[in-house]
Scaffold this motif. Structure first.
Motif, mmCIF file in Angstrom:
data_model
loop_
_atom_site.group_PDB
_atom_site.id
_atom_site.type_symbol
_atom_site.label_atom_id
_atom_site.label_comp_id
_atom_site.label_asym_id
_atom_site.label_seq_id
_atom_site.Cartn_x
_atom_site.Cartn_y
_atom_site.Cartn_z
ATOM 1 N N PRO A 27 50.843 46.474 23.497
ATOM 2 C CA PRO A 27 50.770 46.877 24.838
ATOM 3 C C PRO A 27 52.013 48.025 25.434
ATOM 4 O O PRO A 27 53.266 47.624 24.605
ATOM 5 C CB PRO A 27 51.457 45.628 25.307
ATOM 6 C CG PRO A 27 51.068 44.425 24.295
ATOM 7 C CD PRO A 27 50.923 45.199 22.941
ATOM 8 N N ASN A 28 52.066 49.008 25.862
ATOM 9 C CA ASN A 28 52.695 50.034 26.059
ATOM 10 C C ASN A 28 52.856 50.868 25.518
ATOM 11 O O ASN A 28 54.347 51.708 25.958
ATOM 12 C CB ASN A 28 54.370 49.174 27.036
ATOM 13 C CG ASN A 28 53.759 48.475 28.339
ATOM 14 O OD1 ASN A 28 53.200 48.688 29.326
ATOM 15 N ND2 ASN A 28 55.236 47.031 28.405
ATOM 16 N N ALA A 29 52.299 50.819 24.616
ATOM 17 C CA ALA A 29 51.960 51.801 23.204
ATOM 18 C C ALA A 29 52.410 53.457 23.826
ATOM 19 O O ALA A 29 51.003 53.211 24.753
ATOM 20 C CB ALA A 29 51.988 51.310 22.052
ATOM 21 N N PRO A 30 52.867 54.022 23.317
ATOM 22 C CA PRO A 30 52.428 55.497 23.945
ATOM 23 C C PRO A 30 50.660 56.318 23.933
ATOM 24 O O PRO A 30 50.636 55.691 22.346
ATOM 25 C CB PRO A 30 53.159 56.944 23.609
ATOM 26 C CG PRO A 30 53.617 56.188 21.981
ATOM 27 C CD PRO A 30 54.293 55.022 22.541
ATOM 28 N N THR A 48 57.150 56.431 18.401
ATOM 29 C CA THR A 48 55.686 55.662 19.276
ATOM 30 C C THR A 48 55.641 53.719 18.932
ATOM 31 O O THR A 48 55.290 53.201 19.830
ATOM 32 C CB THR A 48 54.512 55.316 18.424
ATOM 33 O OG1 THR A 48 54.646 55.468 16.674
ATOM 34 C CG2 THR A 48 54.146 57.195 18.613
ATOM 35 N N GLU A 49 56.958 53.417 19.339
ATOM 36 C CA GLU A 49 57.122 51.828 19.027
ATOM 37 C C GLU A 49 57.691 51.883 20.294
ATOM 38 O O GLU A 49 59.139 51.964 20.725
ATOM 39 C CB GLU A 49 57.896 51.394 18.207
ATOM 40 C CG GLU A 49 58.632 49.128 17.624
ATOM 41 C CD GLU A 49 58.788 49.406 17.257
ATOM 42 O OE1 GLU A 49 59.518 48.232 16.590
ATOM 43 O OE2 GLU A 49 59.174 49.772 16.120
ATOM 44 N N PRO A 50 56.482 50.996 21.713
ATOM 45 C CA PRO A 50 57.385 51.209 22.924
ATOM 46 C C PRO A 50 58.465 50.150 22.768
ATOM 47 O O PRO A 50 58.724 48.510 22.367
ATOM 48 C CB PRO A 50 56.274 50.456 23.619
ATOM 49 C CG PRO A 50 55.859 49.424 22.243
ATOM 50 C CD PRO A 50 55.758 49.663 21.306
ATOM 51 N N GLY A 51 59.650 50.508 24.077
ATOM 52 C CA GLY A 51 60.613 48.391 24.287
ATOM 53 C C GLY A 51 61.767 49.380 24.578
ATOM 54 O O GLY A 51 61.849 50.597 23.355
#
Length: 150
Positions: A36-39, A83-86
């Protein structure tokens, strides 16, 4: 038996001329398989890779409650997977996911999620692209950070 080996070799040699729709898929990432929220897979700029919301950035920059916070030490961090969100940092200074804060040499501070990283406490750390942007230290190079846990 020789004929089977020959057929297999010739069959594999022809794979490059095989029509695209007959070729096996090469590690295709579907939108459902991404975090989720990954580019998006075609993201290639800082802004496109940073999928944090304004609310997440504001919370990360909010002044922390000093009560209950303890200094874990200093680490040298580099950019983790963009690429790892957060807003996070993987570090050998923790053994479990922990809320924390880091302070850069420029005095900027950001609250983030501390994630365990195998290695001795003196090993380096990896920090998310959004966290580096909030610290205003640049994405390239190594950054000395003081780490606190709550």
């Amino acid at each position: 038996m020789k004929h089977l080996v020959l057929i297999a070799v010739l069959g594999l040699a022809g794979c490059s001329s095989m029509p695209e729709f007959l070729r096996p898929a090469a590690n295709v990432t579907t939108p459902e398989a991404r975090a989720p929220n990954a580019p998006p897979p075609d993201a290639n700029t800082e802004d496109a890779l940073d999928t944090t919301t304004e609310e997440e950035r504001s919370a990360a920059l909010a002044a922390p409650e000093p009560a209950g916070e303890r200094e874990l030490g200093t680490t040298v961090a580099s950019l983790g997977s963009p690429t790892e969100p957060g807003i996070w940092m993987a570090t050998p200074l923790v053994t479990a996911v922990t809320p924390g804060r880091v302070v850069a040499e420029n005095g900027k501070s950001v609250q983030l999620e501390l994630r365990p990283l195998d290695g001795p406490p003196t090993a380096g750390s990896r920090i998310s692209l959004p966290a580096l942007r909030l610290l205003e230290v640049g994405l390239a190079g190594l950054h000395t950070l003081t780490v606190y846990a709550r």
